[in-house]
Design an enzyme around this catalytic site. Structure first.
Site, mmCIF file in Angstrom:
data_model
loop_
_atom_site.group_PDB
_atom_site.id
_atom_site.type_symbol
_atom_site.label_atom_id
_atom_site.label_comp_id
_atom_site.label_asym_id
_atom_site.label_seq_id
_atom_site.Cartn_x
_atom_site.Cartn_y
_atom_site.Cartn_z
ATOM 1 N N ARG A 131 0.794 -1.231 0.000
ATOM 2 C CA ARG A 131 0.000 0.000 0.000
ATOM 3 C C ARG A 131 0.822 1.275 0.000
ATOM 4 N NH1 ARG A 131 -2.872 -3.679 1.835
ATOM 5 N NH2 ARG A 131 -0.958 -4.190 2.925
ATOM 6 N N THR A 132 1.798 1.348 0.879
ATOM 7 C CA THR A 132 2.458 2.636 1.048
ATOM 8 C C THR A 132 3.161 3.043 -0.243
ATOM 9 O OG1 THR A 132 2.698 2.163 3.381
ATOM 10 C CG2 THR A 132 4.020 3.969 2.524
ATOM 11 N N ARG A 137 11.268 4.193 2.918
ATOM 12 C CA ARG A 137 10.983 3.229 3.991
ATOM 13 C C ARG A 137 12.262 2.452 4.261
ATOM 14 N NH1 ARG A 137 5.947 -0.808 4.346
ATOM 15 N NH2 ARG A 137 5.092 1.172 5.077
ATOM 16 N N HIS A 191 5.444 6.132 11.483
ATOM 17 C CA HIS A 191 4.871 5.977 10.133
ATOM 18 C C HIS A 191 3.896 7.140 9.915
ATOM 19 C CE1 HIS A 191 3.480 4.337 6.479
ATOM 20 N NE2 HIS A 191 3.268 3.080 6.828
ATOM 21 N N LYS A 219 25.340 -3.444 -2.240
ATOM 22 C CA LYS A 219 26.794 -3.376 -2.470
ATOM 23 C C LYS A 219 27.483 -2.619 -1.339
ATOM 24 C CE LYS A 219 26.148 -2.855 -7.471
ATOM 25 N NZ LYS A 219 26.349 -1.890 -8.581
HETATM 26 C C1 NCD Z 1 2.030 -0.846 8.215
HETATM 27 C C2 NCD Z 1 3.527 -0.660 8.298
HETATM 28 O O1 NCD Z 1 4.234 -0.858 7.304
HETATM 29 O O2 NCD Z 1 3.954 -0.292 9.379
HETATM 30 N N1 NCD Z 1 1.599 -1.060 6.904
HETATM 31 C C3 NCD Z 1 1.289 0.045 6.158
HETATM 32 O O3 NCD Z 1 2.124 0.809 5.783
HETATM 33 N N2 NCD Z 1 -0.012 0.274 5.930
HETATM 34 C C4 NCD Z 1 1.479 -1.848 9.144
HETATM 35 C C5 NCD Z 1 2.069 -3.230 9.133
HETATM 36 O O4 NCD Z 1 2.963 -3.539 8.350
HETATM 37 O O5 NCD Z 1 1.591 -4.022 9.934
#
Ligand code: NCD
Length: 304
Positions: free
Chosen positions: A51-52, A101, A129, A80
């Site tokens: 999703r993100t 991320r 997040h 690397k």
């Molecule tokens: C979350 C995350 O990556 O922290 N997912 C997301 O981005 N919607 C929650 C999760 O991974 O459980």
């Protein structure tokens, strides 16, 4: 130049303005279709995501911009041995804005120090997040009409769940929000949240183990997955993973207008039979996440 590394990087006023913009984008998408013509977003994902990453990319495309990036550390020069500092110096030459991320807490903050363009924290280890929190807040506000005066139960892995840490830190800034923290003893919220966020601001909260005991008093139930990838040993994970399973029979105890949120991915913690209950709003959250990311991109690029 501004970044979004921590949900508190935006004041309450700025956050509310961003949520207003997200609502306007939802209602009038065509008016925003060319706002980012000629702009590029880079998504640097050193950890798995569906999703993100895709919602950031969809958001930029909805605004008329383009995207580039990588979706795993293995497919980047991190494999690397390249540092985050060097990678961001390079990517700053290719893109106007970056979403990152990373499994290490603070990696996006390091990137921001070396970046020529705005950096967005798209999840750093078990830490924060902030863009999921914007999606959660838009969902609550659209469903309830306001971010004030309600009781939210956060259930599951409150220790490693970064979405939980960011959401609590943000919601304490709105009056009358009460927290019920539901977890097994091993997965309680970290001291940094209990002491520095909740106690330091005199916020009303309680910590409990059984969901059934508290579900009748909740206005929002925020379910989370046990964060398998942050466990040190497999046995602990296996013991904890099915601690909570939300079923229709448990939901019978809840208010008729309690809403269920989940940042997703879901594993076992919400039974699929719950999906058809009108209170289940986790897929609405997915849709709103695109609008808030559009609003965020516009804001950080100075185009809002
Ligand atoms: C979350 C995350 O990556 O922290 N997912 C997301 O981005 N919607 C929650 C999760 O991974 O459980």
């Amino acid at each position: 130049m501004r970044h979004l590394l921590n949900p508190l990087d935006f004041s309450v006023e700025e956050t509310n303005r961003l949520l207003d913009l997200a609502r306007d984008i939802k209602d009038h998408p065509d008016q925003y279709a060319h706002k980012c013509d000629g702009k590029r977003l880079a998504t640097l994902f050193y950890e798995p995501s569906t999703r993100t990453r895709l919602s950031f990319e969809a958001a930029m495309m909805n605004l008329g911009g383009t995207v580039l990036g990588f979706s795993s550390a293995q497919s980047s020069s991190a494999s690397k041995g390249e540092s985050v500092a060097d990678t961001i110096r390079v990517v700053s030459c290719y893109a106007n804005i970056v979403a990152m991320r990373h499994p290490k807490e603070g990696a996006p903050a390091v990137a921001a120090q070396f970046s020529k363009v705005p950096v967005i924290n798209a999840g750093d280890g078990g830490h924060q997040h902030p863009t999921q929190t914007l999606a959660d807040m838009m969902t609550i506000r659209e469903l309830r009409g306001s971010l004030e005066n309600f009781t939210i139960g956060l259930c599951g892995d409150l220790k490693f769940g970064r979405t939980v840490h960011s959401l609590i830190s943000s919601l304490i800034r709105y009056p009358g929000v009460k927290f019920v923290l539901i977890s097994p003893p091993e997965l309680r919220i970290p001291d940094s949240i209990r002491e520095d966020v909740l106690n330091a601001h005199n916020i009303e909260y309680k910590e409990v183990e059984k969901l059934e005991d508290v579900i009748p008093e909740l206005d929002i139930l925020y379910m989370t997955r046990v964060q398998k990838e942050r466990f040190f040993n497999e046995d602990d994970y296996l013991r904890m993973k099915d601690f909570y399973i939300l079923t229709e029979s448990k939901l019978a105890l809840a208010k008729k207008d309690m809403y269920i949120l989940h940042p997703l991915p879901r594993v076992n913690e919400i039974s699929v039979e719950v999906d058809k209950d009108p209170r289940a709003q986790y897929f609405t959250q997915v849709q709103y996440a695109v609008y808030v990311r559009e609003a965020l991109i516009l804001t950080l690029l100075g185009l809002a």
